[in-house]
Scaffold this motif. Sequence first.
Motif, PDB file in Angstrom:
ATOM      1  N   LYS A 272      81.635 -28.998  34.466  1.00 55.85           N
ATOM      2  CA  LYS A 272      82.323 -28.686  34.944  1.00 55.85           C
ATOM      3  C   LYS A 272      82.378 -27.480  36.487  1.00 55.85           C
ATOM      4  O   LYS A 272      83.307 -27.672  37.626  1.00 55.85           O
ATOM      5  N   LEU A 273      82.250 -26.610  35.548  1.00 55.56           N
ATOM      6  CA  LEU A 273      81.454 -24.997  36.065  1.00 55.56           C
ATOM      7  C   LEU A 273      81.473 -25.828  37.181  1.00 55.56           C
ATOM      8  O   LEU A 273      80.692 -24.487  38.375  1.00 55.56           O
ATOM      9  N   TYR A 274      79.801 -25.756  36.976  1.00 56.29           N
ATOM     10  CA  TYR A 274      79.031 -25.466  38.224  1.00 56.29           C
ATOM     11  C   TYR A 274      79.386 -26.811  39.248  1.00 56.29           C
ATOM     12  O   TYR A 274      78.611 -25.840  40.797  1.00 56.29           O
ATOM     13  N   ALA A 275      79.918 -27.468  38.781  1.00 56.56           N
ATOM     14  CA  ALA A 275      80.522 -29.178  39.600  1.00 56.56           C
ATOM     15  C   ALA A 275      81.979 -27.714  41.043  1.00 56.56           C
ATOM     16  O   ALA A 275      81.863 -28.528  42.420  1.00 56.56           O
TER      17      ALA A 275
ATOM     18  N   THR B  67      75.563 -33.826  41.937  1.00 63.53           N
ATOM     19  CA  THR B  67      74.529 -33.809  40.852  1.00 63.53           C
ATOM     20  C   THR B  67      74.730 -33.602  39.912  1.00 63.53           C
ATOM     21  O   THR B  67      74.436 -33.619  38.559  1.00 63.53           O
ATOM     22  N   VAL B  68      75.810 -33.041  38.862  1.00 63.14           N
ATOM     23  CA  VAL B  68      76.892 -33.421  37.786  1.00 63.14           C
ATOM     24  C   VAL B  68      76.614 -34.908  37.058  1.00 63.14           C
ATOM     25  O   VAL B  68      76.926 -35.453  36.728  1.00 63.14           O
ATOM     26  N   ARG B  69      76.811 -35.260  38.914  1.00 62.42           N
ATOM     27  CA  ARG B  69      77.287 -37.398  38.312  1.00 62.42           C
ATOM     28  C   ARG B  69      75.290 -37.517  38.064  1.00 62.42           C
ATOM     29  O   ARG B  69      76.536 -38.890  37.140  1.00 62.42           O
ATOM     30  N   ARG B  70      74.968 -37.088  38.237  1.00 64.71           N
ATOM     31  CA  ARG B  70      73.014 -37.995  38.212  1.00 64.71           C
ATOM     32  C   ARG B  70      73.029 -37.342  37.210  1.00 64.71           C
ATOM     33  O   ARG B  70      72.976 -37.753  35.716  1.00 64.71           O
ATOM     34  N   ALA B  71      73.910 -36.284  36.303  1.00 64.77           N
ATOM     35  CA  ALA B  71      72.959 -36.098  34.927  1.00 64.77           C
ATOM     36  C   ALA B  71      73.815 -36.345  33.946  1.00 64.77           C
ATOM     37  O   ALA B  71      73.138 -36.894  33.009  1.00 64.77           O
TER      38      ALA B  71
ATOM     39  N   PRO C 164      73.279 -37.643  22.283  1.00 63.36           N
ATOM     40  CA  PRO C 164      73.524 -36.405  23.004  1.00 63.36           C
ATOM     41  C   PRO C 164      72.298 -35.930  23.264  1.00 63.36           C
ATOM     42  O   PRO C 164      71.541 -36.054  23.390  1.00 63.36           O
ATOM     43  N   ALA C 165      72.726 -35.227  24.208  1.00 65.02           N
ATOM     44  CA  ALA C 165      72.295 -33.894  25.467  1.00 65.02           C
ATOM     45  C   ALA C 165      71.141 -33.165  24.247  1.00 65.02           C
ATOM     46  O   ALA C 165      70.466 -33.564  24.879  1.00 65.02           O
ATOM     47  N   GLU C 166      71.934 -32.398  23.462  1.00 63.05           N
ATOM     48  CA  GLU C 166      70.975 -32.093  22.884  1.00 63.05           C
ATOM     49  C   GLU C 166      69.665 -32.914  21.940  1.00 63.05           C
ATOM     50  O   GLU C 166      68.318 -31.614  22.280  1.00 63.05           O
TER      51      GLU C 166
ATOM     52  N   TRP D  97      68.555 -29.174  31.216  1.00 60.13           N
ATOM     53  CA  TRP D  97      67.369 -28.341  31.417  1.00 60.13           C
ATOM     54  C   TRP D  97      68.011 -27.236  31.596  1.00 60.13           C
ATOM     55  O   TRP D  97      68.292 -26.462  29.632  1.00 60.13           O
ATOM     56  N   ARG D  98      68.070 -26.313  32.568  1.00 62.37           N
ATOM     57  CA  ARG D  98      68.916 -25.170  32.166  1.00 62.37           C
ATOM     58  C   ARG D  98      70.146 -24.480  31.146  1.00 62.37           C
ATOM     59  O   ARG D  98      70.008 -23.213  30.289  1.00 62.37           O
ATOM     60  N   LEU D  99      70.781 -25.583  31.752  1.00 62.52           N
ATOM     61  CA  LEU D  99      72.205 -25.461  30.784  1.00 62.52           C
ATOM     62  C   LEU D  99      72.167 -26.138  29.224  1.00 62.52           C
ATOM     63  O   LEU D  99      73.127 -25.458  28.872  1.00 62.52           O
ATOM     64  N   LEU D 100      71.130 -26.617  28.647  1.00 67.31           N
ATOM     65  CA  LEU D 100      70.984 -26.206  27.543  1.00 67.31           C
ATOM     66  C   LEU D 100      70.350 -25.722  27.158  1.00 67.31           C
ATOM     67  O   LEU D 100      69.565 -25.444  25.739  1.00 67.31           O
ATOM     68  N   GLY D 101      69.011 -24.452  27.824  1.00 71.72           N
ATOM     69  CA  GLY D 101      68.871 -23.428  27.304  1.00 71.72           C
ATOM     70  C   GLY D 101      67.419 -23.910  26.735  1.00 71.72           C
ATOM     71  O   GLY D 101      66.334 -22.825  25.931  1.00 71.72           O
TER      72      GLY D 101
END
Length: 91
Positions: free
Chosen positions: A15-18, A29-33, A43-45, A77-81
Amino acid sequence: MNRSLLSRELDHQLKLYAAKGGKTSRRSTVRRARRFIAFCQRPAEQIGRRQVYEFFEQHQLSPTTQRDYYYAIALLWRLLGRSGEPPRPRD
């Protein structure tokens, strides 16, 4: 989207990125992610290179759309570190 697949922290980061920069592009981009996470059904992790390969193999996307999804997955990938970059779509 199933909220259990997306942690509160990651949801907040998306949400902050968007909310910054070019709104239309970032929202897309956020919708695609989020669509990619929903496709993986985990889970994304727990998403890794294998799921990226499967996503691109199972979806017949134009080169431009593949590029856009790659950028969305790279953001994730970046947001997950994660170190490095996610795999690129195969031609």
